[in-house]
Design an enzyme around this catalytic site. Sequence first.
Site, PDB file in Angstrom:
ATOM      1  CE1 TYR A  39     -27.083  46.465 -23.932  1.00  0.00           C
ATOM      2  CE2 TYR A  39     -25.518  47.802 -25.156  1.00  0.00           C
ATOM      3  CZ  TYR A  39     -26.218  47.550 -24.000  1.00  0.00           C
ATOM      4  OH  TYR A  39     -26.084  48.374 -22.910  1.00  0.00           O
ATOM      5  CB  SER A  72     -25.811  51.863 -24.553  1.00  0.00           C
ATOM      6  OG  SER A  72     -24.546  51.290 -24.808  1.00  0.00           O
TER       7      SER A  72
HETATM    8  P1  NAD Z   1     -27.136  44.429 -14.732  1.00  0.00           P
HETATM    9  O1  NAD Z   1     -27.071  43.154 -15.475  1.00  0.00           O
HETATM   10  O2  NAD Z   1     -26.206  44.679 -13.601  1.00  0.00           O
HETATM   11  O3  NAD Z   1     -28.623  44.713 -14.233  1.00  0.00           O
HETATM   12  C1  NAD Z   1     -29.716  44.516 -15.092  1.00  0.00           C
HETATM   13  C2  NAD Z   1     -30.996  44.566 -14.284  1.00  0.00           C
HETATM   14  O4  NAD Z   1     -32.068  44.290 -15.183  1.00  0.00           O
HETATM   15  C3  NAD Z   1     -31.059  43.524 -13.186  1.00  0.00           C
HETATM   16  O5  NAD Z   1     -31.639  44.113 -12.042  1.00  0.00           O
HETATM   17  C4  NAD Z   1     -31.975  42.445 -13.742  1.00  0.00           C
HETATM   18  O6  NAD Z   1     -32.763  41.787 -12.767  1.00  0.00           O
HETATM   19  C5  NAD Z   1     -32.866  43.270 -14.645  1.00  0.00           C
HETATM   20  N1  NAD Z   1     -33.386  42.411 -15.703  1.00  0.00           N
HETATM   21  C6  NAD Z   1     -32.661  41.658 -16.579  1.00  0.00           C
HETATM   22  N2  NAD Z   1     -33.499  40.969 -17.371  1.00  0.00           N
HETATM   23  C7  NAD Z   1     -34.758  41.307 -16.997  1.00  0.00           C
HETATM   24  C8  NAD Z   1     -36.033  40.927 -17.431  1.00  0.00           C
HETATM   25  N3  NAD Z   1     -36.207  40.066 -18.445  1.00  0.00           N
HETATM   26  N4  NAD Z   1     -37.108  41.466 -16.815  1.00  0.00           N
HETATM   27  C9  NAD Z   1     -36.962  42.335 -15.789  1.00  0.00           C
HETATM   28  N5  NAD Z   1     -35.772  42.740 -15.334  1.00  0.00           N
HETATM   29  C10 NAD Z   1     -34.681  42.229 -15.933  1.00  0.00           C
HETATM   30  O7  NAD Z   1     -26.916  45.531 -15.863  1.00  0.00           O
HETATM   31  P2  NAD Z   1     -26.601  47.079 -15.738  1.00  0.00           P
HETATM   32  O8  NAD Z   1     -25.226  47.295 -16.192  1.00  0.00           O
HETATM   33  O9  NAD Z   1     -27.031  47.633 -14.442  1.00  0.00           O
HETATM   34  O10 NAD Z   1     -27.548  47.597 -16.900  1.00  0.00           O
HETATM   35  C11 NAD Z   1     -28.680  48.405 -16.686  1.00  0.00           C
HETATM   36  C12 NAD Z   1     -28.998  49.142 -17.963  1.00  0.00           C
HETATM   37  O11 NAD Z   1     -27.908  49.989 -18.307  1.00  0.00           O
HETATM   38  C13 NAD Z   1     -29.216  48.227 -19.167  1.00  0.00           C
HETATM   39  O12 NAD Z   1     -30.236  48.744 -19.980  1.00  0.00           O
HETATM   40  C14 NAD Z   1     -27.886  48.302 -19.887  1.00  0.00           C
HETATM   41  O13 NAD Z   1     -28.015  48.023 -21.247  1.00  0.00           O
HETATM   42  C15 NAD Z   1     -27.526  49.741 -19.635  1.00  0.00           C
HETATM   43  N6  NAD Z   1     -26.111  50.071 -19.800  1.00  0.00           N
HETATM   44  C16 NAD Z   1     -25.152  49.475 -19.025  1.00  0.00           C
HETATM   45  C17 NAD Z   1     -23.826  49.848 -19.208  1.00  0.00           C
HETATM   46  C18 NAD Z   1     -22.711  49.247 -18.404  1.00  0.00           C
HETATM   47  O14 NAD Z   1     -21.547  49.522 -18.729  1.00  0.00           O
HETATM   48  N7  NAD Z   1     -22.972  48.465 -17.378  1.00  0.00           N
HETATM   49  C19 NAD Z   1     -23.489  50.805 -20.150  1.00  0.00           C
HETATM   50  C20 NAD Z   1     -24.483  51.383 -20.914  1.00  0.00           C
HETATM   51  C21 NAD Z   1     -25.795  51.009 -20.715  1.00  0.00           C
END
Ligand code: NAD
Length: 250
Positions: free
Chosen positions: A155, A142
Amino acid sequence: MGLFDLTGKVAVVTGGGSGLGQGIAIGLAEAGADIVSISYSSSDETIQAVESLGRKASAIKADLSDETVLESVFNEALGFFGKVDILVNNAGIIRRVAAADHPAQDWHDVISLNLNSVFFLCQLAGRHMIERGSGKIINIASMLTYQGGINVPGYTASKHAVAGITKALANEWASKGIQINAIAPGYMATDNTSAIRADENRSRDILARIPASRWGTPADLKGPAVFLASDASDYMNGHVVCVDGGWMAR
Ligand code: NAD
């Protein structure tokens, strides 16, 4: 383009049912990989998209924040196609509460999924890959791998640690034919950021700092994920690739 070809490879993507994980899963499938999505929510949409590309796909519904299920979940994933060539540790959550009031449960929930499951799934996949003499692991970091963030201490701690684990394991496993790297997405339009996108001021400030002048999308991670999952990155170890529309360059 053969360097990027993933035909015959099996990729396990955590949180592959939605958001960035879905984008990554579809990108890997477009490059030829079969997919196992391990998600808390439904992976139906992803499975459908992968199968429509002519690739095979399976899903496991699991709560990866429960450390006791990780070994059986990994073995189940391994059982679908008999091997794991690529592991993408993408599942992650965020809890936004000011540090002074941050509930212990929020801290533990975030660390359990974003950090503990990442290490233990790396370990399970790593053992399998060491035995086979090859493998690719991509951990999702991230911007808060580099910065402190606001109201998200757990986080931030977890995402700093993702970079640490990635480098630590790269040092041990590079000589064993395993490349482990991370992708640090910038500000991406998914459920994870719906709260800050709904906050008009916060959203405007964030957008003003992104040189690309737009939020990222799950599809923006396809290319970087395929690169790090393919032979094209065979001499990359322990690196964190920012895919952020220039956020870190600002
Ligand atoms: P999201 O909330 O859209 O998707 C998260 C996914 O993780 C979902 O499919 C959910 O089912 C799964 N999940 C959540 N809790 C879970 C659990 N306990 N067990 C199994 N699966 C679980 O989020 P996203 O934005 O797609 O995030 C994905 C990754 O990217 C994360 O690690 C997040 O920290 C990282 N990230 C996101 C952003 C952003 O701006 N969206 C930026 C940097 C990093």
